[in-house]
Write an enzyme that holds these catalytic residues in place. Sequence first.
Site, mmCIF file in Angstrom:
data_model
loop_
_atom_site.group_PDB
_atom_site.id
_atom_site.type_symbol
_atom_site.label_atom_id
_atom_site.label_comp_id
_atom_site.label_asym_id
_atom_site.label_seq_id
_atom_site.Cartn_x
_atom_site.Cartn_y
_atom_site.Cartn_z
ATOM 1 N N PHE A 44 48.006 9.657 26.563
ATOM 2 C CA PHE A 44 47.617 8.513 27.390
ATOM 3 C C PHE A 44 48.642 7.382 27.195
ATOM 4 O O PHE A 44 49.347 7.328 26.190
ATOM 5 C CB PHE A 44 46.191 8.063 26.993
ATOM 6 C CG PHE A 44 45.696 6.888 27.781
ATOM 7 C CD1 PHE A 44 45.522 6.987 29.149
ATOM 8 C CD2 PHE A 44 45.421 5.676 27.157
ATOM 9 C CE1 PHE A 44 45.083 5.893 29.890
ATOM 10 C CE2 PHE A 44 44.979 4.585 27.888
ATOM 11 C CZ PHE A 44 44.810 4.694 29.252
ATOM 12 N N ASN A 103 48.775 4.428 26.191
ATOM 13 C CA ASN A 103 48.893 3.559 25.009
ATOM 14 C C ASN A 103 49.151 4.367 23.731
ATOM 15 O O ASN A 103 49.178 3.804 22.642
ATOM 16 C CB ASN A 103 47.642 2.680 24.845
ATOM 17 C CG ASN A 103 46.390 3.490 24.561
ATOM 18 O OD1 ASN A 103 46.467 4.682 24.287
ATOM 19 N ND2 ASN A 103 45.234 2.849 24.628
ATOM 20 N N LYS A 104 49.341 5.670 23.849
ATOM 21 C CA LYS A 104 49.487 6.509 22.655
ATOM 22 C C LYS A 104 50.946 6.530 22.165
ATOM 23 O O LYS A 104 51.827 6.006 22.809
ATOM 24 C CB LYS A 104 49.003 7.928 22.954
ATOM 25 C CG LYS A 104 47.510 8.002 23.311
ATOM 26 C CD LYS A 104 46.639 7.590 22.146
ATOM 27 C CE LYS A 104 45.167 7.911 22.342
ATOM 28 N NZ LYS A 104 44.481 7.061 23.332
ATOM 29 N N ASN A 105 51.176 7.198 21.017
ATOM 30 C CA ASN A 105 52.518 7.194 20.426
ATOM 31 C C ASN A 105 53.527 7.960 21.274
ATOM 32 O O ASN A 105 54.721 7.704 21.187
ATOM 33 C CB ASN A 105 52.474 7.790 19.014
ATOM 34 C CG ASN A 105 51.684 6.926 18.060
ATOM 35 O OD1 ASN A 105 50.654 6.396 18.437
ATOM 36 N ND2 ASN A 105 52.150 6.780 16.834
#
Length: 381
Positions: free
Chosen positions: A182, A184-186
């Site tokens: 997603f 906002n993930k790393n």
Amino acid sequence: MPDWIVPLADVRLSEEDVQAVASVYRGGWLSQGPRVAEFERVFADFVGARAAMAVASGTAALQLGLALLDLQPGDEVILPSLTFAATAATIVQAGATPVFADVRATDAPWLSCDRVRESIGPRTRAIVNVAYAGHPGEALALAELAAERGLTLIEDAAHAAGAWAGPRHVGTIGRLGAFSFFANKNLPLGEGGMLITDDLALAVRARLLRSHGLSSDTWARHHGAASGYDVVEPGFNLRLDEPRAALGTRLLARLVADNRRRAELAQRYVDAFGNLEGARPAFVPDRDATCAWHIFPVLLKPDVDRAAFRARMHQAGVQTSVHYPPLHLTTAFSARSASGLPCTEEYGRRTVTVPLFPHMTSFQQQCVVNEVKAAIESLTE
Ligand SMILES: Cc1ncc(COP(=O)(O)O)c(C=O)c1O
């Protein structure tokens, strides 16, 4: 949209990233094909898994992993309540009952192996461990417990791309690992996910179920490797597409460097908040863990009004969040509440997440630190 001085998370793509994605669009083959296969291969190599199946989201990875267990009504799956809604929703949608177990402590906000052991009953089939903030938590002990009791350990590794417990990448410790890409993930693709396993029979079935249970996919038929298909079992459409897979392969190549930068920024927060009255970093990673630092949560002292704290931060242009409102206190899952999750409830009341992303500037981080200190000072006078 508020004009944050420091957003909670942020994505920065290079011009080459954008060109790589654009060239896939220009090439004309957009649905699952060779770039998905390449992304799966490099991801499996990176984490040290025998098989990786790219899917449309982290939720899809959990859904696919749970579908492989053929859960029956009345079967139970133990998980933390301190997690995102998808961890529990996918269990319900797979036909089973989520059973929430408490976290270890308010300074170790991950699923407690002891509380899981107490929650195991005759209908327990699986345990889902969540690598909260990118920390493996007690995954190794949970894998031992699962093996001892004949249960399946699934790792919700949504926060944990680039996280290790000793030499083992998070997601490879259980039988199945589910990652989220997603925005906002790393490893941010916008939407995307990956299911990993060392069990090649499970992987074959996962590939089938990912794409309608069909014996050949559209790409195979397009380039002549197959001309028709059988429907082997009723499946889903959980596929990832080619443009995002191409971006995923590029972003994976810099994941370790990005996570190193996250760790440096996290350490600066630890140094800045170490002696603060009123708040402390939420946890200290275990010595043999490589935390992915997907988020940086802090724990406010009980007398600090969290809503007022967050409102002040908002006013100052600093975005904050809460990871997480405990699921057993939400409308959807309240009926499934386990009796007594005191650490989860206490942590859920007091936690606040402050911004963290690899290209955060010193100015931005200093701004967060100053505003946290000022907010706490004003709220504890
Ligand atoms: C712990 C956890 N599990 C599952 C998910 C679901 O991932 P996705 O948003 O990619 O469907 C998320 C993402 O938000 C998450 O944080």
